[in-house]
Design a protein around this motif. Sequence first.
Motif, PDB file in Angstrom:
ATOM      1  N   ASP A 142       6.019   7.501  59.933  1.00 30.18           N
ATOM      2  CA  ASP A 142       7.076   8.230  59.235  1.00 30.18           C
ATOM      3  C   ASP A 142       8.442   7.901  59.822  1.00 30.18           C
ATOM      4  O   ASP A 142       9.432   7.746  59.102  1.00 30.18           O
ATOM      5  CB  ASP A 142       6.842   9.747  59.330  1.00 30.18           C
ATOM      6  N   PRO A 172       0.149  12.592  63.643  1.00 32.69           N
ATOM      7  CA  PRO A 172       1.418  13.324  63.702  1.00 32.69           C
ATOM      8  C   PRO A 172       1.587  14.054  65.030  1.00 32.69           C
ATOM      9  O   PRO A 172       0.629  14.344  65.732  1.00 32.69           O
ATOM     10  CB  PRO A 172       1.311  14.313  62.544  1.00 32.69           C
ATOM     11  N   GLU A 218       5.659  14.707  62.050  1.00 28.56           N
ATOM     12  CA  GLU A 218       5.817  13.305  61.696  1.00 28.56           C
ATOM     13  C   GLU A 218       4.943  12.403  62.567  1.00 28.56           C
ATOM     14  O   GLU A 218       4.638  12.729  63.712  1.00 28.56           O
ATOM     15  CB  GLU A 218       7.276  12.874  61.838  1.00 28.56           C
ATOM     16  N   SER A 219       4.593  11.260  62.010  1.00 29.17           N
ATOM     17  CA  SER A 219       3.900  10.212  62.749  1.00 29.17           C
ATOM     18  C   SER A 219       4.875   9.080  63.034  1.00 29.17           C
ATOM     19  O   SER A 219       6.003   9.050  62.504  1.00 29.17           O
ATOM     20  CB  SER A 219       2.727   9.671  61.929  1.00 29.17           C
ATOM     21  N   PRO A 259       9.008   3.314  59.215  1.00 32.52           N
ATOM     22  CA  PRO A 259       8.078   2.858  58.162  1.00 32.52           C
ATOM     23  C   PRO A 259       7.770   1.369  58.197  1.00 32.52           C
ATOM     24  O   PRO A 259       6.704   0.953  57.714  1.00 32.52           O
ATOM     25  CB  PRO A 259       8.821   3.242  56.872  1.00 32.52           C
TER      26      PRO A 259
END
Length: 247
Positions: free
Chosen positions: A114, A165, A110-111, A117
């Motif tokens: 993510d 990520p 995930e970043s 949001p």
Amino acid sequence: MAVTYVLVHGAWHSGQCWARVVPRLGASGSGVFAPTLTGYGETRHLLSPDVGLGTHIADVVGLLVGEDLTDVVLVGHSYAGMVISGVANEVPERIARLVYLDAMVPTDGESALDVLPIMRDMIGSDWRVPPPPAPFGLFGLTDDADIAWLNTMVSDQSALCLREPVAMDAPALAAIPRTHVHCTVTPPGVELRPVPAVQPNGDPADVRELATGHDCMITMPAELAGMLLDIGSQASARASAPAGAGR
């Protein structure tokens, strides 16, 4: 066993933001490090489109390895939840506990975008991302002197920090205990992910609260330091316990 605290600041900030916490932790005899990540604060001249999450993970790994730090209570504020997750994935043997301080808590791959949001709205066409406007700006500060002090250290960051990520695939990472500290005064639309009842290592969740805004190291340094000292004492006791005794 003595623990060492490594305090990692969040986006737009610098290591200076911990100035009110560091001496309180140091008074206990613990080692304390509060590095400034590449591209922020006194290193803002190094900011470029290529500075990303991987850069900041390398900053902290380099500190831990260069100073040969072990039994580390690794504290990540806000965006730095991404950073400490990546650091622990690379050098899990050096980490006694992860502390997610009002922080992003990712899963593998995930970043930051993510995890939170709403930050997508902060990225424009430029690679630079300035500090966010109200109601997200000022990071929960209300005192004029605190705001003026914070404004001396905040600077832009690279959008790559938010897009890149994080890898969290090392088997040893799951064994590291975690503590989550939530600041309960939050702007509208900003919600941290719920903390699962059970940690990846099988322990019950350890969730604590501070009744203040996001930059608790500025608004409640004594309370935060006391909480971190308690967390550190637990980490020390756990590491010193015989194998299999509550570990």
